[in-house]
Scaffold this motif. Sequence first.
Motif, PDB file in Angstrom:
ATOM      1  N   VAL A 146      -3.424   0.678  -3.862  1.00 51.09           N
ATOM      2  CA  VAL A 146      -3.206  -0.709  -3.193  1.00 51.09           C
ATOM      3  C   VAL A 146      -2.950  -1.771  -4.084  1.00 51.09           C
ATOM      4  CG1 VAL A 146      -4.617  -2.778  -2.043  1.00 51.09           C
ATOM      5  CG2 VAL A 146      -5.072  -0.449  -1.586  1.00 51.09           C
ATOM      6  N   ILE A 175       0.945  -1.009  -0.169  1.00 52.10           N
ATOM      7  CA  ILE A 175       0.067   0.173   0.046  1.00 52.10           C
ATOM      8  C   ILE A 175       0.994   1.286  -0.115  1.00 52.10           C
ATOM      9  CG2 ILE A 175      -1.897  -1.120   1.104  1.00 52.10           C
ATOM     10  CD1 ILE A 175      -1.132   0.420   3.764  1.00 52.10           C
ATOM     11  N   ILE A 204      -4.806   5.788   2.618  1.00 47.81           N
ATOM     12  CA  ILE A 204      -4.215   4.867   1.724  1.00 47.81           C
ATOM     13  C   ILE A 204      -4.774   5.417   0.458  1.00 47.81           C
ATOM     14  CG2 ILE A 204      -4.462   2.473   1.089  1.00 47.81           C
ATOM     15  CD1 ILE A 204      -5.058   1.754   3.861  1.00 47.81           C
ATOM     16  N   LYS A 223      -8.167   4.606   6.458  1.00 49.12           N
ATOM     17  CA  LYS A 223      -8.584   4.215   4.964  1.00 49.12           C
ATOM     18  C   LYS A 223      -8.149   5.544   3.940  1.00 49.12           C
ATOM     19  CE  LYS A 223     -13.461   4.840   5.178  1.00 49.12           C
ATOM     20  NZ  LYS A 223     -15.122   4.228   4.929  1.00 49.12           N
ATOM     21  N   SER A 260       0.808   5.075   1.623  1.00 52.46           N
ATOM     22  CA  SER A 260      -0.003   5.745   2.498  1.00 52.46           C
ATOM     23  C   SER A 260       1.213   6.999   2.789  1.00 52.46           C
ATOM     24  CB  SER A 260       0.158   5.039   3.707  1.00 52.46           C
ATOM     25  OG  SER A 260      -0.640   5.753   4.686  1.00 52.46           O
ATOM     26  N   PHE A 318      -3.393   2.144   9.777  1.00 54.49           N
ATOM     27  CA  PHE A 318      -3.598   3.055   8.530  1.00 54.49           C
ATOM     28  C   PHE A 318      -5.059   3.526   8.555  1.00 54.49           C
ATOM     29  CE2 PHE A 318      -0.215   0.099   7.431  1.00 54.49           C
ATOM     30  CZ  PHE A 318       1.035   1.104   7.433  1.00 54.49           C
TER      31      PHE A 318
END
Length: 116
Positions: A86, A45, A83, A80, A47, A78
């Motif tokens: 993905v 991911i 993020i 949402k 972030s 994390f």
Amino acid sequence: MKFIFTLFILIYFTSCYVYKPLELKEDEPLPALNEQLIKDKYYEITSGGKKYKIKAVQWDGDSLVAHVNMKEKNLIKFHKNDISQVEHRSFSRGRSDALTVGVYAGIAALILLLFQ
């Protein structure tokens, strides 16, 4: 001999897994994050501008609890909204075949060097 050692190191650090974005069929909408990130699966991911390789543990409200770098002691949450990307881990047949051929070639080269 240096070549064999370099080949061995290269093969040792090669993985048969790659990280790819979710493959969707035509006109299929992107599912929500909590539907994409499934418990006990591996992902990469993005972030806060940094990439993390994680193992999803659970959803805690709007936050994903995950093990970073596949280590259970590195537990991070994390949100949402943080993020941005993905990528799902999948097995790469091509890398697996290349790794197998590389191992066989290394063994053959080692046998040739030993019997000369």
